[in-house]
Design an enzyme around this catalytic site. Structure first.
Site, PDB file in Angstrom:
ATOM      1  N   ALA A  46    -106.590 -21.997  26.110  1.00  0.00           N
ATOM      2  CA  ALA A  46    -106.607 -22.455  24.642  1.00  0.00           C
ATOM      3  C   ALA A  46    -107.163 -23.695  24.594  1.00  0.00           C
ATOM      4  CB  ALA A  46    -105.204 -22.493  24.141  1.00  0.00           C
ATOM      5  N   ARG A 332     -91.539  -5.406  27.168  1.00  0.00           N
ATOM      6  CA  ARG A 332     -90.861  -6.065  28.246  1.00  0.00           C
ATOM      7  C   ARG A 332     -89.548  -6.532  28.084  1.00  0.00           C
ATOM      8  NH1 ARG A 332     -96.231 -10.257  29.240  1.00  0.00           N
ATOM      9  NH2 ARG A 332     -97.348  -8.562  30.297  1.00  0.00           N
ATOM     10  N   HIS A 403     -90.759 -15.795  32.083  1.00  0.00           N
ATOM     11  CA  HIS A 403     -92.315 -15.643  32.312  1.00  0.00           C
ATOM     12  C   HIS A 403     -93.043 -16.342  31.212  1.00  0.00           C
ATOM     13  CE1 HIS A 403     -96.349 -13.816  33.172  1.00  0.00           C
ATOM     14  NE2 HIS A 403     -96.080 -13.178  32.177  1.00  0.00           N
ATOM     15  N   ARG A 437     -93.297 -11.086  23.348  1.00  0.00           N
ATOM     16  CA  ARG A 437     -94.835 -10.802  23.269  1.00  0.00           C
ATOM     17  C   ARG A 437     -95.353  -9.769  24.125  1.00  0.00           C
ATOM     18  NH1 ARG A 437     -98.615 -11.717  27.087  1.00  0.00           N
ATOM     19  NH2 ARG A 437     -97.077 -13.089  28.606  1.00  0.00           N
TER      20      ARG A 437
END
Lengths: 644, 251
Positions: A46, A332, A403, A437
């Site tokens: 980013a 996940r 994570h 995510r």
């Protein structure tokens, strides 16, 4: 509260919002751009891509990182891939599907408009990276190859072996290097941001410490951009790099920026299990392995036979059994929780009983060892180095580990926080992934924010700011500098007995236990009581933390002490958020709220909101104030997430 | 396990350094080498001695931050691996282990085992990129690239930028690092427009930074954690020869 909690999402149909917003945003003319100074903290996907792009456009950019080179930011460690809605495999993908999968994967806790924009610009990212020379995997015909990832039924993931993050980051780093050579970007490596400076309510600069010399410097600018990554290291053990920390975003929070959804943390299902108490970090095994590997545990409890001695009939391929349509590619959060469940039942494998098998035997029989080596060779090597085991011969042992963090500083559609001028990108903001995510989406978001969103939205702020940059000796800068110096001196003056790491480890274990894969009110309350005590011990003038050495030199203990001090405050905020969010969603699993089958049970009537916290001080009676931004769903139906 | 350690200690860039001896006991064989240093540092802090400064970040062999010379070898005895991927089971119980920073004149010591590798960044700034302005890229599949070329480019691009190649080289040459970037971009159609400029700029910067030249000892390839092949150096030399000839001819 500074500013407002208005999301500034443009009206109109979902698919036209971003185009419309671009057309209506203010611009800065080329000859005016060089009059602006932009501070960008962080050089990952980013921050690096934003600095390179703004430099190209003609702004003066100052780019900061704590690493010794911009190329070492932790984006480099991302393995699996990056999603885009190119639909090259012709399997029915589209911008809408990528949008829908992402919002569903996030358990309907993110903003529709932000996620749609992300899906829209995903294709531009692939074009951009290819033009920079990123060596994505290709088919024999020379066209780009794709693979599938968790939470999707199409193949939309682009990859460069198991080193996609590295290659994308080097692309951004090279673009950044080009701007450094051109003189538009000035690099400040080995420099840590220690405070944000506000002048008249606007973010106008930062205070930094040069990690080599210990020099404290005031930097004034027209706008500040934080791209400083996530806070996973609050758990001590995580897959993050050792240096990753919450300091930049946390100090901004203490200056009035709202922190959104801090309890949304992602526990990745496929990591190498913890082996001993001195372990310093955990290593991820890319989720892409689940394309070909099958996850299982023995059906019997406490079955200590070697994996190859356990016959087929006595194995439980629990993901395939519970989620037949997604199988081993379940998202996940679901995969992690299922692993915890079977281990809690006593069916875990390995010395500690906290592990499950990821087995490639069938894939090797079907495709041959060479194909598997070509797809995942470097991952098998990493596994071999760490565990001493050969995964071509016996199944890998894996277990979930911290994570990624979906929470972060609150931002509006322009990626600007509630503090005017303070923009937040990538993992450091909260905006796109909701409560969970999906794989291969972090790289997508980092580059979307840096290459294709901020360069359009930042001018909208800057256009009204010509000539408003304060001098770095403005009283607010002097005040912030003296606070930073005072804090450093305070740490050095503590004549304690315990190492920084020992405090960090204790905090991490507490959070993993009370605010990890499963949370409940009683445990969270306990943590909220214990963390302030731990903080007090840390700061205690005798018996507290020990920070040796001086402030005016290279001093790694001092760096870590400052970061751990912030984690010791931030951890409490995370638990408060987890306690206030009295529902289960995505990675936030409250044991009180589950279905009969043990799945997360959302409460859309009461919690379809973003929780954004405002700093008031630490502990009672200065508890943070909760602000809520309702999430409006116009294009998707809130559904129970099902991967069965 | 038990180890005797000889570690390089140096206060700052300007001060004089020296080896210092330490002992460490009860280390599990599953401890990584850097975790062993963490444990030593914890002991040092508890006894009031300043911990050993060493650099590390990702601790999984990809960020390229580690810069240790262990028992005289860059990144230690096990190749291919970065120092963070070493485990104590790879050493003998009771062994004496020496730990120094990478020794390269162009990488000055900052403190103890920490070095300054900004020279490598400056080599990349001298041309190690494709000038592709954000937003101006054509559709990604409009230029097919043969799989073989893409694979070769990837092999070169895998370099983690640690600088072990220069540390292992008797001439302190950074040619493996530089040639990897030059080759990566030369294999791809996107890298063609700036192919000559790139190799000329990067090779010249390498000289400015004071790195030596290659005399084919292949030490670089032997220690490289990313298994970059020394054949890329040969490729870089060809690229340089062609580019400088063209430059002389005014092309």
């Amino acid at each position: 509260m500074i500013g407002s909690l208005e999301s500034r999402i443009p009206d109109g149909p979902l698919a036209e919002k971003w185009r419309k917003h671009q057309n209506n945003s203010r611009l800065v003319a080329p000859n005016n751009r060089r009059r602006f100074e932009i501070i960008i903290v962080g050089t990952g996907l980013a921050g690096g891509s934003a600095a390179a792009t703004l430099g190209e456009q003609g702004y003066n950019v100052k780019s900061f990182c704590y690493q010794d080179s911009a190329r070492r930011a932790h984006s480099i460690a991302a393995q699996g891939g990056i999603n885009a809605a190119k639909n090259y495999p012709n399997d029915g993908d589209s911008v809408y599907r990528l949008f829908y999968d992402t919002i569903k994967g996030g358990d309907f806790r993110s903003r529709e408009a932000n996620v749609y924009r992300l899906a829209e610009v995903s294709n531009l990212i692939i074009d951009q990276c290819v033009a920079q020379g990123v060596p994505f995997a290709r088919e024999y015909g020379g066209l780009l190859a794709n693979r599938s990832f968790g939470g999707a039924q199409v193949s939309r993931t682009f990859y460069a072996r198991g080193q996609t993050g590295q290659q994308l980051l080097l692309g951004a780093y090279q673009a950044l290097s080009r701007q450094v050579a051109a003189g538009t970007v000035k690099m400040f490596p080995q420099t840590e941001m220690l405070d944000l400076v506000l002048v008249d309510g606007h973010a106008k600069g930062i205070i930094t410490r040069n990690l080599i010399t210990g020099e404290i410097v005031r930097h004034a600018a027209d706008a500040v951009v934080l791209a400083t990554g996530g806070y996973g290291n609050v758990f001590y053990l995580s897959t993050n790099a050792r240096g990753c920390n919450v300091t930049a975003t946390y100090r901004a929070y203490k200056k009035g920026a709202l922190f959104a959804n801090p309890c949304y943390t992602q526990i990745h299902p496929t990591c190498i299990p913890v082996s001993g108490q001195h372990q310093s970090k955990l290593t991820l095994m890319s989720e892409s392995l689940r394309n070909d590997g099958r996850v299982w545990v023995p059906k019997k409890k406490n079955d200590h036979r070697a994996p190859n001695e356990i016959p087929e009939g006595e194995r439980d391929y629990y993901l395939e059994r519970k989620y037949p349509s997604f199988g081993n590619l379940a998202p996940r959060d679901i995969s992690s929780r299922s692993a915890k469940e079977v281990c809690d039942e006593g069916r875990g494998v390995g010395e500690t009983g906290r592990g499950v098998y990821l087995d490639f035997k069938e894939a090797i029989a079907r495709l041959g060892e060479n194909t598997i080596r070509e797809r995942y060779g470097n991952l098998f090597d990493i596994y071999g180095k760490i565990t001493g085991d050969n995964a071509y011969e016996k199944p890998m042992r894996i277990y979930p580990a911290v994570h990624y963090t979906m929470g972060g500083l609150w931002v509006d559609y322009n990626l600007m926080s509630n503090i005017p001028g303070l923009h937040v990108l990538g993992e450091a903001n909260f905006s796109d992934h909701g409560a969970n995510r999906l794989g291969a989406s972090a790289l997508m978001q980092g580059l979307a924010d840096g290459y294709f969103v901020l360069p359009y939205t930042l001018p909208n702020y800057l256009a009204g700011q010509i000539g408003k940059r304060p001098a770095p000796d403005h009283p607010e800068f002097l005040r912030a500098e003296s606070e930073v110096r005072g804090r450093i001196q305070h740490l050095l003056d503590l004549d304690g007995a315990r190492s920084v790491d020992s405090f960090h480890r204790e905090l991490g274990l507490l959070l993993w236990d009370k605010c990890g894969m499963a949370r409940n009110a009683a445990g969270l309350q306990e943590a909220i009581e214990r963390i302030p005590q731990l903080r007090e011990e840390f700061w205690s003038p005798n018996g507290g933390v020990s920070v040796l050495g001086k402030g005016e030199t290279f001093n790694q203990s001092l760096e870590r002490a400052g970061r751990v001090a912030d984690f010791l405050e931030f951890g409490e905020l995370m638990c408060r958020d987890a306690l206030a969010r009295d529902e289960s969603c995505g990675g936030h699993f409250r044991e009180e709220h589950q279905t009969a089958e043990g799945e997360a049970l959302r409460d859309d009537d009461n919690f379809a909101d973003v929780f954004a916290w405002e700093y008031q001080g630490n502990g009672k009676p200065n508890e943070p104030i909760l602000h809520q931004e309702p999430l409006h769903f116009e294009s998707v139906q809130l559904a129970t997430r099902s991967y069965k | 396990m038990k180890f005797k350690l000889k570690i390089w200690r140096q206060d700052s860039a300007k001060s004089k350094g020296g080896m210092k001896r330490y002992e460490i006991d009860q280390v599990s064989e599953n401890t990584s080498f850097l975790e062993m240093l963490d444990i030593l540092n914890e002991q040092l802090v508890n006894s009031g001695e300043e911990p050993v400064a060493f650099d590390s970040d990702c601790r999984e062999g990809i960020c390229g931050t580690c810069s240790l010379t262990i028992n005289g070898e860059a990144h230690g005895p096990s190749h291919p691996a970065a120092a963070c991927q070493l485990y104590m089971r790879q050493f003998k119980d009771g062994e004496t282990i020496t730990v120094e920073p990478f020794r390269v004149r162009s990488f000055p010591i900052v403190k103890d085992l920490v070095i300054d590798r900004s020279a490598l960044d400056r080599i990349v700034q001298a041309g190690g990129f494709v000038s592709a302005r954000t937003g101006s890229a054509p559709e990604a599949n409009s230029t097919p690239i043969p799989k073989h070329n893409a694979d070769l480019a990837m092999e070169a691009a895998a370099c983690i930028g640690c600088g072990a190649c220069a540390a292992a080289c008797p001439n302190a040459s950074a040619m493996l690092f530089t040639s990897a970037k030059i080759s990566h971009l030369a294999f791809l159609p996107q890298g063609q427009a700036e192919r000559s400029r790139r190799v000329l700029g990067m090779v010249r910067q390498m000289d400015v930074e004071g790195f030596g030249n290659c005399t084919n000892t292949y030490e670089c390839e032997a220690v490289c954690p990313a298994e970059i092949s020394a054949s890329f150096i040969a490729k870089m030399n060809r690229e340089y020869a062609v580019a400088s000839l063209r430059e002389r001819m005014g092309e």
